[in-house]
Design a protein around this motif. Structure first.
Motif, PDB file in Angstrom:
ATOM      1  N   ARG A 302      15.082  13.914  54.170  1.00 51.62           N
ATOM      2  CA  ARG A 302      14.218  13.928  52.997  1.00 51.62           C
ATOM      3  C   ARG A 302      14.376  15.268  52.277  1.00 51.62           C
ATOM      4  O   ARG A 302      14.615  16.287  52.914  1.00 51.62           O
ATOM      5  CB  ARG A 302      12.754  13.769  53.405  1.00 51.62           C
ATOM      6  N   PRO A 303      14.219  15.281  50.960  1.00 54.03           N
ATOM      7  CA  PRO A 303      14.130  16.575  50.271  1.00 54.03           C
ATOM      8  C   PRO A 303      12.981  17.379  50.891  1.00 54.03           C
ATOM      9  O   PRO A 303      11.917  16.830  51.178  1.00 54.03           O
ATOM     10  CB  PRO A 303      13.824  16.183  48.824  1.00 54.03           C
ATOM     11  N   TYR A 304      13.217  18.661  51.131  1.00 55.70           N
ATOM     12  CA  TYR A 304      12.174  19.438  51.798  1.00 55.70           C
ATOM     13  C   TYR A 304      12.025  20.824  51.187  1.00 55.70           C
ATOM     14  O   TYR A 304      12.957  21.377  50.609  1.00 55.70           O
ATOM     15  CB  TYR A 304      12.458  19.540  53.303  1.00 55.70           C
ATOM     16  N   ASN A 305      10.813  21.359  51.305  1.00 52.65           N
ATOM     17  CA  ASN A 305      10.499  22.703  50.839  1.00 52.65           C
ATOM     18  C   ASN A 305      10.928  23.686  51.925  1.00 52.65           C
ATOM     19  O   ASN A 305      10.407  23.656  53.040  1.00 52.65           O
ATOM     20  CB  ASN A 305       8.997  22.808  50.558  1.00 52.65           C
ATOM     21  N   TYR A 306      11.890  24.565  51.591  1.00 57.28           N
ATOM     22  CA  TYR A 306      12.448  25.462  52.596  1.00 57.28           C
ATOM     23  C   TYR A 306      11.390  26.386  53.185  1.00 57.28           C
ATOM     24  O   TYR A 306      11.357  26.618  54.401  1.00 57.28           O
ATOM     25  CB  TYR A 306      13.581  26.288  51.989  1.00 57.28           C
ATOM     26  N   THR A 307      10.521  26.922  52.354  1.00 59.79           N
ATOM     27  CA  THR A 307       9.492  27.843  52.834  1.00 59.79           C
ATOM     28  C   THR A 307       8.527  27.132  53.777  1.00 59.79           C
ATOM     29  O   THR A 307       8.147  27.683  54.822  1.00 59.79           O
ATOM     30  CB  THR A 307       8.719  28.446  51.647  1.00 59.79           C
ATOM     31  N   GLU A 308       8.145  25.896  53.427  1.00 67.61           N
ATOM     32  CA  GLU A 308       7.242  25.143  54.298  1.00 67.61           C
ATOM     33  C   GLU A 308       7.919  24.781  55.615  1.00 67.61           C
ATOM     34  O   GLU A 308       7.275  24.760  56.675  1.00 67.61           O
ATOM     35  CB  GLU A 308       6.744  23.880  53.578  1.00 67.61           C
ATOM     36  N   TYR A 309       9.225  24.496  55.554  1.00 63.22           N
ATOM     37  CA  TYR A 309       9.934  24.216  56.807  1.00 63.22           C
ATOM     38  C   TYR A 309       9.941  25.434  57.713  1.00 63.22           C
ATOM     39  O   TYR A 309       9.740  25.318  58.928  1.00 63.22           O
ATOM     40  CB  TYR A 309      11.372  23.769  56.529  1.00 63.22           C
ATOM     41  N   MET A 310      10.179  26.617  57.151  1.00 63.50           N
ATOM     42  CA  MET A 310      10.200  27.823  57.968  1.00 63.50           C
ATOM     43  C   MET A 310       8.845  28.043  58.651  1.00 63.50           C
ATOM     44  O   MET A 310       8.777  28.447  59.823  1.00 63.50           O
ATOM     45  CB  MET A 310      10.574  29.025  57.115  1.00 63.50           C
ATOM     46  N   LYS A 311       7.766  27.775  57.947  1.00 61.41           N
ATOM     47  CA  LYS A 311       6.438  27.900  58.551  1.00 61.41           C
ATOM     48  C   LYS A 311       6.271  26.901  59.689  1.00 61.41           C
ATOM     49  O   LYS A 311       5.741  27.217  60.752  1.00 61.41           O
ATOM     50  CB  LYS A 311       5.358  27.696  57.492  1.00 61.41           C
ATOM     51  N   PHE A 312       6.737  25.663  59.463  1.00 64.28           N
ATOM     52  CA  PHE A 312       6.632  24.624  60.491  1.00 64.28           C
ATOM     53  C   PHE A 312       7.497  24.959  61.694  1.00 64.28           C
ATOM     54  O   PHE A 312       7.063  24.822  62.850  1.00 64.28           O
ATOM     55  CB  PHE A 312       7.063  23.284  59.901  1.00 64.28           C
ATOM     56  N   ARG A 313       8.701  25.422  61.454  1.00 62.42           N
ATOM     57  CA  ARG A 313       9.663  25.709  62.528  1.00 62.42           C
ATOM     58  C   ARG A 313       9.089  26.672  63.559  1.00 62.42           C
ATOM     59  O   ARG A 313       9.310  26.505  64.775  1.00 62.42           O
ATOM     60  CB  ARG A 313      10.937  26.290  61.915  1.00 62.42           C
ATOM     61  N   TYR A 314       8.341  27.675  63.102  1.00 65.55           N
ATOM     62  CA  TYR A 314       7.839  28.692  64.014  1.00 65.55           C
ATOM     63  C   TYR A 314       6.356  28.521  64.346  1.00 65.55           C
ATOM     64  O   TYR A 314       5.757  29.385  64.972  1.00 65.55           O
ATOM     65  CB  TYR A 314       8.088  30.076  63.417  1.00 65.55           C
ATOM     66  N   SER A 315       5.775  27.396  63.944  1.00 65.20           N
ATOM     67  CA  SER A 315       4.378  27.111  64.269  1.00 65.20           C
ATOM     68  C   SER A 315       4.284  26.492  65.664  1.00 65.20           C
ATOM     69  O   SER A 315       5.284  26.051  66.239  1.00 65.20           O
ATOM     70  CB  SER A 315       3.782  26.152  63.239  1.00 65.20           C
ATOM     71  N   ASP A 316       3.075  26.441  66.209  1.00 61.70           N
ATOM     72  CA  ASP A 316       2.872  25.778  67.500  1.00 61.70           C
ATOM     73  C   ASP A 316       3.273  24.313  67.418  1.00 61.70           C
ATOM     74  O   ASP A 316       3.862  23.769  68.364  1.00 61.70           O
ATOM     75  CB  ASP A 316       1.411  25.901  67.929  1.00 61.70           C
ATOM     76  N   GLU A 317       2.981  23.672  66.287  1.00 65.54           N
ATOM     77  CA  GLU A 317       3.360  22.272  66.125  1.00 65.54           C
ATOM     78  C   GLU A 317       4.881  22.126  66.127  1.00 65.54           C
ATOM     79  O   GLU A 317       5.437  21.256  66.810  1.00 65.54           O
ATOM     80  CB  GLU A 317       2.794  21.712  64.822  1.00 65.54           C
ATOM     81  N   GLY A 318       5.561  22.978  65.376  1.00 66.06           N
ATOM     82  CA  GLY A 318       7.011  22.897  65.307  1.00 66.06           C
ATOM     83  C   GLY A 318       7.668  23.152  66.650  1.00 66.06           C
ATOM     84  O   GLY A 318       8.660  22.510  67.009  1.00 66.06           O
ATOM     85  N   LYS A 319       7.115  24.094  67.419  1.00 68.58           N
ATOM     86  CA  LYS A 319       7.677  24.408  68.729  1.00 68.58           C
ATOM     87  C   LYS A 319       7.496  23.263  69.718  1.00 68.58           C
ATOM     88  O   LYS A 319       8.126  23.243  70.779  1.00 68.58           O
ATOM     89  CB  LYS A 319       7.039  25.679  69.273  1.00 68.58           C
ATOM     90  N   GLY A 320       6.637  22.297  69.375  1.00 67.89           N
ATOM     91  CA  GLY A 320       6.434  21.143  70.242  1.00 67.89           C
ATOM     92  C   GLY A 320       7.478  20.063  70.061  1.00 67.89           C
ATOM     93  O   GLY A 320       7.434  19.033  70.739  1.00 67.89           O
ATOM     94  N   HIS A 321       8.432  20.299  69.159  1.00 58.00           N
ATOM     95  CA  HIS A 321       9.494  19.324  68.911  1.00 58.00           C
ATOM     96  C   HIS A 321      10.825  19.841  69.444  1.00 58.00           C
ATOM     97  O   HIS A 321      11.129  21.027  69.309  1.00 58.00           O
ATOM     98  CB  HIS A 321       9.614  19.035  67.412  1.00 58.00           C
ATOM     99  N   LYS A 322      11.598  18.951  70.017  1.00 58.66           N
ATOM    100  CA  LYS A 322      12.919  19.324  70.521  1.00 58.66           C
ATOM    101  C   LYS A 322      13.789  19.846  69.395  1.00 58.66           C
ATOM    102  O   LYS A 322      14.536  20.814  69.562  1.00 58.66           O
ATOM    103  CB  LYS A 322      13.582  18.119  71.194  1.00 58.66           C
ATOM    104  N   ASP A 323      13.693  19.202  68.242  1.00 50.54           N
ATOM    105  CA  ASP A 323      14.452  19.623  67.071  1.00 50.54           C
ATOM    106  C   ASP A 323      13.501  19.642  65.882  1.00 50.54           C
ATOM    107  O   ASP A 323      13.298  18.618  65.218  1.00 50.54           O
ATOM    108  CB  ASP A 323      15.620  18.671  66.814  1.00 50.54           C
ATOM    109  N   PRO A 324      12.876  20.785  65.579  1.00 48.07           N
ATOM    110  CA  PRO A 324      11.908  20.833  64.486  1.00 48.07           C
ATOM    111  C   PRO A 324      12.517  20.483  63.137  1.00 48.07           C
ATOM    112  O   PRO A 324      11.825  19.959  62.256  1.00 48.07           O
ATOM    113  CB  PRO A 324      11.392  22.280  64.520  1.00 48.07           C
ATOM    114  N   PHE A 325      13.799  20.747  62.941  1.00 51.23           N
ATOM    115  CA  PHE A 325      14.448  20.430  61.676  1.00 51.23           C
ATOM    116  C   PHE A 325      14.493  18.918  61.445  1.00 51.23           C
ATOM    117  O   PHE A 325      14.107  18.419  60.387  1.00 51.23           O
ATOM    118  CB  PHE A 325      15.856  21.018  61.654  1.00 51.23           C
ATOM    119  N   ILE A 326      14.955  18.188  62.447  1.00 48.43           N
ATOM    120  CA  ILE A 326      15.001  16.729  62.344  1.00 48.43           C
ATOM    121  C   ILE A 326      13.587  16.170  62.207  1.00 48.43           C
ATOM    122  O   ILE A 326      13.342  15.251  61.416  1.00 48.43           O
ATOM    123  CB  ILE A 326      15.707  16.117  63.566  1.00 48.43           C
TER     124      ILE A 326
END
Length: 337
Positions: A302-326
């Motif tokens: 999906r088209p994504y907001n790069y800044t929002e992805y960076m926040k998600f990637r390093y958040s507790d929620e993002g760290k709960g995913h094997k691949d936060p990018f996918i």
């Protein structure tokens, strides 16, 4: 002459000589030969070693032997001034069990941006540091423009080059790795994939960078006074996207892949490195060009907001995913830890 060196048996990443090329003068036999070599290297490994004569040993010595060591020797309270609202965009350090520190000079080689960073660290001024950073990053920026253009040309979308260049920002990250605490693994930086568009890595004397092949082997990238390592990031995967197998991390139809890499230090010396990176502008949207979407190659992200992805990637929620990018922008490929 441009050349491609690839030896599967010795597990070297390809080497491409780009010394005679000018980012403002694309075209010609030499450019086309180098472009073919760059495309082949990036399809196979997601990276290559670039020989680029304008990045001279003198420029490297000026940066590493004086500017970097002086910067990283500053008191912690001074280095913490290099702050950012975006995750991992300013000072990084004080990480448990990781003897690592780095600072980022945003928008280098812009003289005003480098001067702003210099004044932040040395209110009294430090023209030696400022001049070393500007001189070092100018050829890196030209090299990055060459590779950006070659990638877009390789996939027949060179018309996107100017708009692409206007949608990105650059920065120089100066890093110091101490001797790893874990004497068994000797890992100084865990394996990861960069989230940005592209990174040019310049190691100073002490090796450590390793790149993982599609077969799961690790290749040591030995530092050279004549070359730097160019690596694709996840955001470029979306720009130049192909069929992707999440399980084995292998591209299956000739597109680019962002390489898994790490830092492993086997000696008893610390290590300096400089990373020149490009990334989408703040709050910009990253999406796959329509030219690459068809029945055989459906949209995978999906088209994504790069800044929002960076926040998600390093958040507790993002760290709960094997691949936060996918998990953040992949279509039908959710992964959890």
């Amino acid at each position: 002459m441009s050349s491609l060196t690839f030896t599967e048996q010795t597990q070297q990443i390809p080497i491409v000589n780009l010394s005679e090329l000018d980012p403002s003068l694309p075209g010609g036999d030499q450019w086309e030969a180098a472009r073919a070599a760059v495309a082949a290297a990036l399809r196979l490994h997601g990276c290559f070693d670039a020989i680029y004569a304008p990045l001279s040993p003198e420029l490297r010595d000026s940066l590493f032997c004086h500017a970097v060591s002086e910067l990283l020797a500053l008191p912690l309270e001074v280095k913490l001034r290099n702050s950012s609202d975006e995750p991992f965009q300013g000072y990084i350090g004080q990480i448990p069990n990781m003897p690592y520190e780095s600072l980022r000079v945003d928008s280098a080689p812009s003289p005003s941006a480098v001067e702003e960073f210099t004044q932040l660290m040395w209110p009294q001024g430090n023209p030696t540091f400022r001049n070393a950073v500007i001189a070092f990053t100018r050829p890196l920026q030209d090299l990055m423009k060459i590779v950006h253009r070659m990638i877009l040309e390789s996939f027949g979308v060179e018309s996107l080059y100017e708009s692409f260049q206007s949608s990105i920002s650059h920065g120089l990250r100066l890093s110091e790795y101490g001797v790893p605490f874990d004497k068994e693994t000797k890992i100084a930086m865990v394996s990861h994939i960069d989230p940005n568009l592209m990174t040019i890595v310049c190691q100073h004397e002490v090796e450590g960078l390793e790149v993982k092949t599609a077969d799961g082997d690790w290749i040591k990238v030995v530092p050279s006074p004549n070359s730097v390592t160019v690596m694709i990031g996840q955001a470029f995967q979306v720009h130049i996207v192909g069929k992707f197998d999440v399980l084995d991390r292998a591209w299956t139809n000739g597109r680019l892949r962002a390489p898994v890499h790490r830092v492993k230090m086997t000696g008893d010396e610390g290590r300096f490195s400089a990373l020149y990176g490009s990334r989408p502008n703040y709050n910009s949207i990253v999406q796959t060009p329509e030219e690459f979407i068809n029945e055989e190659n459906p949209r995978l992200y999906r088209p994504y907001n790069y800044t929002e992805y960076m926040k998600f990637r390093y958040s507790d929620e993002g760290k709960g995913h094997k691949d936060p990018f996918i998990s953040f922008c992949g279509i039908g490929q959710e992964t959890t830890a």
